[in-house]
Scaffold this motif. Structure first.
Motif, PDB file in Angstrom:
ATOM      1  N   GLY A 209      65.197  16.184  28.549  1.00 35.31           N
ATOM      2  CA  GLY A 209      64.689  16.677  27.276  1.00 35.31           C
ATOM      3  C   GLY A 209      65.163  18.075  26.951  1.00 35.31           C
ATOM      4  N   GLN A 210      65.086  18.971  27.929  1.00 40.35           N
ATOM      5  CA  GLN A 210      65.475  20.359  27.677  1.00 40.35           C
ATOM      6  C   GLN A 210      66.974  20.483  27.469  1.00 40.35           C
ATOM      7  OE1 GLN A 210      62.927  22.342  27.382  1.00 40.35           O
ATOM      8  NE2 GLN A 210      64.029  24.199  26.849  1.00 40.35           N
ATOM      9  N   ALA A 211      67.778  19.622  28.084  1.00 40.19           N
ATOM     10  CA  ALA A 211      69.221  19.652  27.840  1.00 40.19           C
ATOM     11  C   ALA A 211      69.528  19.344  26.381  1.00 40.19           C
ATOM     12  CB  ALA A 211      69.920  18.659  28.762  1.00 40.19           C
ATOM     13  N   LEU A 212      68.851  18.347  25.810  1.00 40.69           N
ATOM     14  CA  LEU A 212      69.047  18.053  24.386  1.00 40.69           C
ATOM     15  C   LEU A 212      68.576  19.207  23.510  1.00 40.69           C
ATOM     16  CD1 LEU A 212      67.952  14.298  24.245  1.00 40.69           C
ATOM     17  CD2 LEU A 212      70.270  15.226  24.115  1.00 40.69           C
ATOM     18  N   VAL A 213      67.466  19.834  23.885  1.00 47.44           N
ATOM     19  CA  VAL A 213      66.975  20.979  23.119  1.00 47.44           C
ATOM     20  C   VAL A 213      68.004  22.113  23.146  1.00 47.44           C
ATOM     21  CG1 VAL A 213      65.179  22.742  22.996  1.00 47.44           C
ATOM     22  CG2 VAL A 213      64.557  20.382  23.445  1.00 47.44           C
ATOM     23  N   CYS A 214      68.594  22.366  24.313  1.00 51.77           N
ATOM     24  CA  CYS A 214      69.604  23.431  24.440  1.00 51.77           C
ATOM     25  C   CYS A 214      70.815  23.138  23.557  1.00 51.77           C
ATOM     26  CB  CYS A 214      70.038  23.569  25.892  1.00 51.77           C
ATOM     27  SG  CYS A 214      68.771  24.227  26.992  1.00 51.77           S
ATOM     28  N   ILE A 215      71.280  21.895  23.557  1.00 57.46           N
ATOM     29  CA  ILE A 215      72.458  21.538  22.757  1.00 57.46           C
ATOM     30  C   ILE A 215      72.163  21.702  21.265  1.00 57.46           C
ATOM     31  CG2 ILE A 215      73.978  19.638  22.108  1.00 57.46           C
ATOM     32  CD1 ILE A 215      73.709  18.603  24.968  1.00 57.46           C
ATOM     33  N   ILE A 216      70.998  21.218  20.839  1.00 56.63           N
ATOM     34  CA  ILE A 216      70.658  21.295  19.411  1.00 56.63           C
ATOM     35  C   ILE A 216      70.488  22.739  18.967  1.00 56.63           C
ATOM     36  CG2 ILE A 216      68.910  20.685  17.696  1.00 56.63           C
ATOM     37  CD1 ILE A 216      68.408  18.137  19.313  1.00 56.63           C
ATOM     38  N   LEU A 217      69.722  23.532  19.727  1.00 55.86           N
ATOM     39  CA  LEU A 217      69.478  24.918  19.332  1.00 55.86           C
ATOM     40  C   LEU A 217      70.747  25.764  19.449  1.00 55.86           C
ATOM     41  CD1 LEU A 217      65.951  25.774  20.777  1.00 55.86           C
ATOM     42  CD2 LEU A 217      66.603  25.318  18.420  1.00 55.86           C
ATOM     43  N   GLY A 218      71.551  25.535  20.503  1.00 54.91           N
ATOM     44  CA  GLY A 218      72.795  26.289  20.629  1.00 54.91           C
ATOM     45  C   GLY A 218      73.721  26.049  19.454  1.00 54.91           C
ATOM     46  N   THR A 219      73.835  24.789  19.036  1.00 48.96           N
ATOM     47  CA  THR A 219      74.667  24.473  17.870  1.00 48.96           C
ATOM     48  C   THR A 219      74.110  25.118  16.605  1.00 48.96           C
ATOM     49  OG1 THR A 219      75.257  22.362  18.911  1.00 48.96           O
ATOM     50  CG2 THR A 219      75.689  22.602  16.557  1.00 48.96           C
ATOM     51  N   PHE A 220      72.787  25.025  16.436  1.00 44.02           N
ATOM     52  CA  PHE A 220      72.164  25.603  15.237  1.00 44.02           C
ATOM     53  C   PHE A 220      72.357  27.119  15.188  1.00 44.02           C
ATOM     54  CE2 PHE A 220      68.344  27.754  13.579  1.00 44.02           C
ATOM     55  CZ  PHE A 220      68.454  27.399  12.243  1.00 44.02           C
ATOM     56  N   TYR A 221      72.104  27.800  16.301  1.00 46.57           N
ATOM     57  CA  TYR A 221      72.263  29.254  16.315  1.00 46.57           C
ATOM     58  C   TYR A 221      73.722  29.660  16.070  1.00 46.57           C
ATOM     59  CZ  TYR A 221      67.544  29.673  18.272  1.00 46.57           C
ATOM     60  OH  TYR A 221      66.186  29.618  18.470  1.00 46.57           O
ATOM     61  N   ALA A 222      74.659  28.973  16.713  1.00 47.16           N
ATOM     62  CA  ALA A 222      76.066  29.336  16.553  1.00 47.16           C
ATOM     63  C   ALA A 222      76.530  29.140  15.110  1.00 47.16           C
ATOM     64  CB  ALA A 222      76.927  28.498  17.505  1.00 47.16           C
ATOM     65  N   VAL A 239      75.062  31.343  23.999  1.00 48.27           N
ATOM     66  CA  VAL A 239      74.280  31.946  25.079  1.00 48.27           C
ATOM     67  C   VAL A 239      72.793  31.689  24.869  1.00 48.27           C
ATOM     68  CG1 VAL A 239      73.604  34.134  26.140  1.00 48.27           C
ATOM     69  CG2 VAL A 239      76.003  33.689  25.638  1.00 48.27           C
ATOM     70  N   SER A 240      72.331  31.810  23.651  1.00 47.20           N
ATOM     71  CA  SER A 240      70.918  31.553  23.353  1.00 47.20           C
ATOM     72  C   SER A 240      70.564  30.096  23.613  1.00 47.20           C
ATOM     73  CB  SER A 240      70.616  31.913  21.896  1.00 47.20           C
ATOM     74  OG  SER A 240      70.941  33.253  21.627  1.00 47.20           O
ATOM     75  N   GLY A 241      71.458  29.184  23.240  1.00 46.50           N
ATOM     76  CA  GLY A 241      71.193  27.773  23.482  1.00 46.50           C
ATOM     77  C   GLY A 241      71.144  27.434  24.960  1.00 46.50           C
ATOM     78  N   ILE A 242      72.062  28.006  25.742  1.00 44.46           N
ATOM     79  CA  ILE A 242      72.070  27.734  27.180  1.00 44.46           C
ATOM     80  C   ILE A 242      70.826  28.313  27.838  1.00 44.46           C
ATOM     81  CG2 ILE A 242      73.281  28.213  29.344  1.00 44.46           C
ATOM     82  CD1 ILE A 242      75.894  28.176  27.746  1.00 44.46           C
ATOM     83  N   LEU A 243      70.458  29.531  27.463  1.00 38.84           N
ATOM     84  CA  LEU A 243      69.285  30.165  28.071  1.00 38.84           C
ATOM     85  C   LEU A 243      67.971  29.553  27.593  1.00 38.84           C
ATOM     86  CD1 LEU A 243      70.274  33.944  28.092  1.00 38.84           C
ATOM     87  CD2 LEU A 243      70.347  32.293  29.962  1.00 38.84           C
ATOM     88  N   SER A 251      65.502  32.173  23.266  1.00 38.05           N
ATOM     89  CA  SER A 251      65.242  32.695  21.917  1.00 38.05           C
ATOM     90  C   SER A 251      65.075  34.211  21.940  1.00 38.05           C
ATOM     91  CB  SER A 251      64.000  32.031  21.339  1.00 38.05           C
ATOM     92  OG  SER A 251      62.871  32.262  22.172  1.00 38.05           O
ATOM     93  N   LEU A 252      64.404  34.748  22.953  1.00 41.76           N
ATOM     94  CA  LEU A 252      64.212  36.191  23.029  1.00 41.76           C
ATOM     95  C   LEU A 252      65.539  36.913  23.261  1.00 41.76           C
ATOM     96  CD1 LEU A 252      62.268  38.576  23.076  1.00 41.76           C
ATOM     97  CD2 LEU A 252      61.975  38.204  25.540  1.00 41.76           C
ATOM     98  N   THR A 253      66.376  36.381  24.151  1.00 42.93           N
ATOM     99  CA  THR A 253      67.680  36.993  24.404  1.00 42.93           C
ATOM    100  C   THR A 253      68.548  36.964  23.157  1.00 42.93           C
ATOM    101  OG1 THR A 253      67.560  36.304  26.722  1.00 42.93           O
ATOM    102  CG2 THR A 253      69.727  36.927  25.862  1.00 42.93           C
ATOM    103  N   GLY A 254      68.596  35.813  22.505  1.00 48.91           N
ATOM    104  CA  GLY A 254      69.385  35.710  21.286  1.00 48.91           C
ATOM    105  C   GLY A 254      68.874  36.615  20.183  1.00 48.91           C
TER     106      GLY A 254
END
Length: 394
Positions: A209-222, A239-243, A251-254
């Motif tokens: 589940g978290q891997a899909l969340v990382c991919i979706i959010l990383g793409t959205f942020y980029a 970086v934000s998506g991976i973290l 989210s805090l780092t990004g």
């Protein structure tokens, strides 16, 4: 086998496993990566099997598609991210200096009011020391990951051996599970199976589940940061998506990175700065209310603090290999700790009344047959001896 010997056996097995992990950590990375890949793709293989496709053809199709998308992703993303990383490192001192200058210019009256006339120099010195220490720690951490993973095993072995290992493990996954199940001690097989199911639910729920969340959010942020026109938008988004794999950290780092770059780049245009912050606020809202509840769920059982400790500890000890092992081991330890806590709560060590009742029952059995009834007032058991045969009522 006595309880002491069982404890000794499992402690010895754990010590041997840790020793093997330490001695072989230099060559284990592609094998552990292949195991993780097979574990992540096993549900997809089950779906292909339900459609009538055999295990072997399904495994071939799944791995070929995965390798194809992985290579395309590397070809499209890695060159852009590498160029932005080099530029970001080159401009980092100037960016930090500009942020310090803006903070001193606009916060000087407040700082002098509460700290005195010499507070400005102290703040500048403190900020410089903090940034230098943070940069030094970050560089040391990256160097430990590099030396613990890629420098020993090599990129070639990771890209070549990992798909082969994943292929064989994915083909024989069901057979391996049944084989390991046959090795379990029959006396405790039900308990061990239940713990294994809880571990699988926690690990699978978080990893997949978290891997899909990382991919979706990383793409959205980029994409969002690039559309805003932020410098290093693709790098910060990835970086934000991976973290995001670590709850709240991504989210805090990004937010901090993008906010600092946006202030230096767009100042004093508050519209673009607000748009940069809005991207992360919206992403955090979507993650907390839509993505995480739907994809990760509530049955993970991995506390964010425990997860951060596990990732940092295993990452510093074993490099990239430790990062792969941190989440499964943390989830497994969490399941075992909850099981141990349940056992403790059901034991006389937690509730001394159970020990007292057990002693009373043992003494009553030694004295002879008794009739046990429950008093209606306090719920405690009361022993009543049966009448003797010489009593007139018998």
């Amino acid at each position: 086998m006595s309880f002491q010997r069982q404890v000794g056996f499992w402690v010895t097995a754990l010590a041997v496993a840790i020793l093997a992990l330490i001695l072989l950590r230099g060559i284990l990375l592609p094998f552990v990566a292949g195991l993780a890949l097979a574990y992540l793709l096993d549900p997809l293989a089950h779906r292909f099997e339900r459609l009538g496709i055999g295990r072997l053809p399904a495994t071939i199709v799944i791995l070929c598609l995965f390798v194809l998308f992985f290579i395309l992703g590397l070809m499209l993303v890695v060159p852009i991210a590498a160029n932005q990383l080099a530029a970001f490192v080159a401009k980092l001192p100037a960016t930090v200096g500009r942020l310090q200058q803006l903070a001193v210019e606009h916060g000087a009256p407040i700082i002098e009011r509460f700290g005195g006339p010499d507070a400005i120099r102290d703040v500048e010195s403190s900020l410089g020391n903090i940034m230098s220490q943070a940069a030094s720690w970050f560089g040391t951490f990256l160097q430990s990951l590099w030396s613990g993973g890629q420098a020993v095993v090599g990129i070639f072995s990771l890209l070549v051996i990992t798909p082969v290992v994943a292929f064989y493990l994915l083909v024989d996954w069901e057979h391996m599970v049944k084989k390991v199940d046959s090795w379990l001690p029959r006396r405790h097989v039900v308990t061990i199976r239940q713990l294994a199911r809880e571990m699988d639910r926690a690990i699978a729920g978080f990893l997949r589940g978290q891997a899909l969340v990382c991919i979706i959010l990383g793409t959205f942020y980029a994409v969002g940061l690039s559309l805003v026109g932020l410098n290093f938008g693709v790098l910060i988004g990835l970086v934000s998506g991976i973290l995001t794999f670590i709850p709240y950290v991504g989210s805090l780092t990004g937010l901090v990175l993008s906010g600092g770059v946006a202030i230096v780049q767009f100042w004093p245009d508050w519209t673009m700065i607000a748009a940069t912050f809005a991207i992360f606020f919206f992403g955090q809202f979507v993650e907390g209310n839509i993505l995480s509840p739907k994809l990760v769920g509530d049955a993970v059982g991995v506390h964010p603090v425990w997860l951060m400790f596990a990732l940092l500890a295993f990452g510093s000890l074993f490099g990239f290999l430790g990062l792969l092992l941190a989440v499964p081991i943390a989830a497994a330890i969490g399941v075992l700790m909850r099981f141990a806590l349940r056992q403790y709560m059901d034991s006389p060590f937690y509730d001394s009344r159970r020990l007292v009742l057990s002693a009373e029952e043992t003494r009553e059995l030694q004295q002879g047959p008794v009739l046990s009834v429950t008093a209606p007032t306090d719920g405690r058991k009361k022993a009543i001896k049966p009448p003797k045969s010489s009593d007139p009522d018998v």
